[in-house]
Design a protein around this motif. Structure first.
Motif, mmCIF file in Angstrom:
data_model
loop_
_atom_site.group_PDB
_atom_site.id
_atom_site.type_symbol
_atom_site.label_atom_id
_atom_site.label_comp_id
_atom_site.label_asym_id
_atom_site.label_seq_id
_atom_site.Cartn_x
_atom_site.Cartn_y
_atom_site.Cartn_z
ATOM 1 N N LEU A 87 0.833 -1.203 0.000
ATOM 2 C CA LEU A 87 0.000 0.000 0.000
ATOM 3 C C LEU A 87 0.870 1.256 0.000
ATOM 4 O O LEU A 87 0.557 2.234 -0.683
ATOM 5 C CB LEU A 87 -0.942 0.017 1.196
ATOM 6 C CG LEU A 87 -2.224 -0.772 1.028
ATOM 7 C CD1 LEU A 87 -2.966 -0.876 2.362
ATOM 8 C CD2 LEU A 87 -3.115 -0.124 -0.011
ATOM 9 N N PHE A 88 1.961 1.241 0.761
ATOM 10 C CA PHE A 88 2.889 2.368 0.769
ATOM 11 C C PHE A 88 3.411 2.625 -0.645
ATOM 12 O O PHE A 88 3.383 3.766 -1.125
ATOM 13 C CB PHE A 88 4.046 2.109 1.736
ATOM 14 C CG PHE A 88 5.195 3.057 1.550
ATOM 15 C CD1 PHE A 88 5.105 4.380 1.963
ATOM 16 C CD2 PHE A 88 6.373 2.625 0.940
ATOM 17 C CE1 PHE A 88 6.173 5.264 1.784
ATOM 18 C CE2 PHE A 88 7.432 3.498 0.763
ATOM 19 C CZ PHE A 88 7.334 4.821 1.182
ATOM 20 N N ARG A 89 3.912 1.588 -1.299
ATOM 21 C CA ARG A 89 4.458 1.755 -2.657
ATOM 22 C C ARG A 89 3.378 2.245 -3.630
ATOM 23 O O ARG A 89 3.616 3.156 -4.425
ATOM 24 C CB ARG A 89 5.075 0.445 -3.152
ATOM 25 C CG ARG A 89 6.344 0.041 -2.413
ATOM 26 C CD ARG A 89 7.020 -1.165 -3.059
ATOM 27 N NE ARG A 89 6.159 -2.345 -3.136
ATOM 28 C CZ ARG A 89 6.018 -3.241 -2.174
ATOM 29 N NH1 ARG A 89 6.665 -3.107 -1.025
ATOM 30 N NH2 ARG A 89 5.232 -4.301 -2.349
ATOM 31 N N ASP A 90 2.196 1.649 -3.553
ATOM 32 C CA ASP A 90 1.109 2.040 -4.450
ATOM 33 C C ASP A 90 0.638 3.469 -4.170
ATOM 34 O O ASP A 90 0.349 4.227 -5.092
ATOM 35 C CB ASP A 90 -0.070 1.067 -4.327
ATOM 36 C CG ASP A 90 0.246 -0.317 -4.876
ATOM 37 O OD1 ASP A 90 1.296 -0.486 -5.548
ATOM 38 O OD2 ASP A 90 -0.542 -1.244 -4.613
ATOM 39 N N PHE A 91 0.546 3.830 -2.883
ATOM 40 C CA PHE A 91 0.135 5.179 -2.514
ATOM 41 C C PHE A 91 1.158 6.197 -3.023
ATOM 42 O O PHE A 91 0.802 7.228 -3.605
ATOM 43 C CB PHE A 91 -0.025 5.298 -0.995
ATOM 44 C CG PHE A 91 -0.496 6.646 -0.546
ATOM 45 C CD1 PHE A 91 -1.839 6.963 -0.578
ATOM 46 C CD2 PHE A 91 0.400 7.607 -0.090
ATOM 47 C CE1 PHE A 91 -2.290 8.218 -0.166
ATOM 48 C CE2 PHE A 91 -0.026 8.855 0.326
ATOM 49 C CZ PHE A 91 -1.384 9.160 0.278
ATOM 50 N N GLN A 92 2.430 5.891 -2.814
ATOM 51 C CA GLN A 92 3.513 6.767 -3.280
ATOM 52 C C GLN A 92 3.390 6.980 -4.792
ATOM 53 O O GLN A 92 3.497 8.112 -5.271
ATOM 54 C CB GLN A 92 4.860 6.140 -2.914
ATOM 55 C CG GLN A 92 6.056 6.959 -3.287
ATOM 56 C CD GLN A 92 6.347 8.065 -2.298
ATOM 57 O OE1 GLN A 92 5.832 8.080 -1.196
ATOM 58 N NE2 GLN A 92 7.165 8.998 -2.701
ATOM 59 N N ALA A 93 3.174 5.917 -5.524
ATOM 60 C CA ALA A 93 3.027 6.031 -6.982
ATOM 61 C C ALA A 93 1.779 6.839 -7.341
ATOM 62 O O ALA A 93 1.807 7.669 -8.254
ATOM 63 C CB ALA A 93 2.968 4.642 -7.619
ATOM 64 N N MET A 94 0.704 6.610 -6.626
ATOM 65 C CA MET A 94 -0.556 7.309 -6.925
ATOM 66 C C MET A 94 -0.425 8.818 -6.765
ATOM 67 O O MET A 94 -0.970 9.580 -7.557
ATOM 68 C CB MET A 94 -1.676 6.783 -6.023
ATOM 69 C CG MET A 94 -3.013 7.471 -6.248
ATOM 70 S SD MET A 94 -4.302 6.880 -5.109
ATOM 71 C CE MET A 94 -3.748 7.603 -3.566
ATOM 72 N N VAL A 95 0.286 9.268 -5.734
ATOM 73 C CA VAL A 95 0.372 10.709 -5.487
ATOM 74 C C VAL A 95 1.519 11.379 -6.246
ATOM 75 O O VAL A 95 1.624 12.606 -6.214
ATOM 76 C CB VAL A 95 0.451 11.059 -3.984
ATOM 77 C CG1 VAL A 95 -0.796 10.575 -3.258
ATOM 78 C CG2 VAL A 95 1.706 10.526 -3.339
ATOM 79 N N ARG A 119 -0.965 15.134 -6.404
ATOM 80 C CA ARG A 119 0.113 15.099 -7.395
ATOM 81 C C ARG A 119 0.112 16.357 -8.264
ATOM 82 O O ARG A 119 1.117 16.709 -8.859
ATOM 83 C CB ARG A 119 0.054 13.827 -8.234
ATOM 84 C CG ARG A 119 -0.980 13.822 -9.301
ATOM 85 C CD ARG A 119 -0.859 12.576 -10.204
ATOM 86 N NE ARG A 119 -2.163 12.304 -10.751
ATOM 87 C CZ ARG A 119 -3.019 11.427 -10.263
ATOM 88 N NH1 ARG A 119 -2.693 10.701 -9.220
ATOM 89 N NH2 ARG A 119 -4.199 11.274 -10.803
ATOM 90 N N GLU A 120 -1.025 17.050 -8.313
ATOM 91 C CA GLU A 120 -1.105 18.303 -9.070
ATOM 92 C C GLU A 120 -0.443 19.459 -8.324
ATOM 93 O O GLU A 120 -0.287 20.545 -8.873
ATOM 94 C CB GLU A 120 -2.571 18.643 -9.358
ATOM 95 C CG GLU A 120 -3.345 17.560 -10.081
ATOM 96 C CD GLU A 120 -2.762 17.202 -11.446
ATOM 97 O OE1 GLU A 120 -2.252 18.111 -12.140
ATOM 98 O OE2 GLU A 120 -2.809 16.007 -11.819
ATOM 99 N N PHE A 121 -0.098 19.238 -7.054
ATOM 100 C CA PHE A 121 0.519 20.264 -6.211
ATOM 101 C C PHE A 121 1.791 19.680 -5.590
ATOM 102 O O PHE A 121 1.766 19.200 -4.460
ATOM 103 C CB PHE A 121 -0.463 20.705 -5.115
ATOM 104 C CG PHE A 121 -1.785 21.138 -5.660
ATOM 105 C CD1 PHE A 121 -1.963 22.444 -6.111
ATOM 106 C CD2 PHE A 121 -2.847 20.244 -5.742
ATOM 107 C CE1 PHE A 121 -3.186 22.847 -6.624
ATOM 108 C CE2 PHE A 121 -4.066 20.637 -6.263
ATOM 109 C CZ PHE A 121 -4.239 21.943 -6.708
ATOM 110 N N PRO A 122 2.896 19.697 -6.331
ATOM 111 C CA PRO A 122 4.122 19.035 -5.866
ATOM 112 C C PRO A 122 4.555 19.406 -4.449
ATOM 113 O O PRO A 122 5.091 18.557 -3.729
ATOM 114 C CB PRO A 122 5.167 19.470 -6.901
ATOM 115 C CG PRO A 122 4.366 19.728 -8.140
ATOM 116 C CD PRO A 122 3.059 20.300 -7.650
#
Length: 143
Positions: A87-95, A119-122
């Motif tokens: 979930l951590f890896r997937d969440f990181q990729a998602m954002v 992700r639209e706001f780095p």
């Protein structure tokens, strides 16, 4: 319409965070700090037989940081550490990455989809991921 629902979900978790408390007998814990904005989070975890039996957090931060920590605790509680790592890896990729057209999130990540908009706001990505990185430290760093 869906963006408004996600915004409301984040605000709700930011105002009324779930699992915001001191865990009485944690087996693992870690503190995270974002010096750029001042967000602070302390994650407490009770692990038994490789499963996150209980989890909580305390700290102070912006609505995104608090909401993400709240949603994270709800997502990993009762799950094996391996699933929390995924979930951590997937969440990181998602954002951090734009999702390919037509790709859907698995059921576990779907509950966290409201955070995808950061992700639209780095500058806010660190706010959304602070609690997740702190959980990883709590679960995997040697004392």
């Amino acid at each position: 319409m869906i963006n408004e629902l996600y915004r409301e979900l984040i605000l709700d978790h930011g105002r009324k965070p779930r699992n915001f408390r001191l865990l009485e007998s944690p087996t693992n814990d870690a503190e995270g700090y974002n010096p750029l904005c001042g967000d602070q989070v302390h994650v407490f975890v009770q692990v038994e037989d490789g499963v996150i039996k209980d989890i909580s957090f305390q700290g102070q931060g912006c609505a995104i940081c608090t909401a993400s920590a709240s949603m994270m605790t709800m997502s990993v509680k009762g799950k094996p550490i391996e699933l929390a790592d995924k979930l951590f890896r997937d969440f990181q990729a998602m954002v951090t990455q734009k999702r390919p057209e037509g790709e859907v999130f698995d059921d576990e990540l779907e509950n966290l989809e409201a955070m995808a908009g950061v992700r639209e706001f780095p500058s806010r990505i660190k706010c959304a991921t602070l609690a997740w990185h702190t959980l990883q430290e709590a679960l995997h760093e040697k004392p």
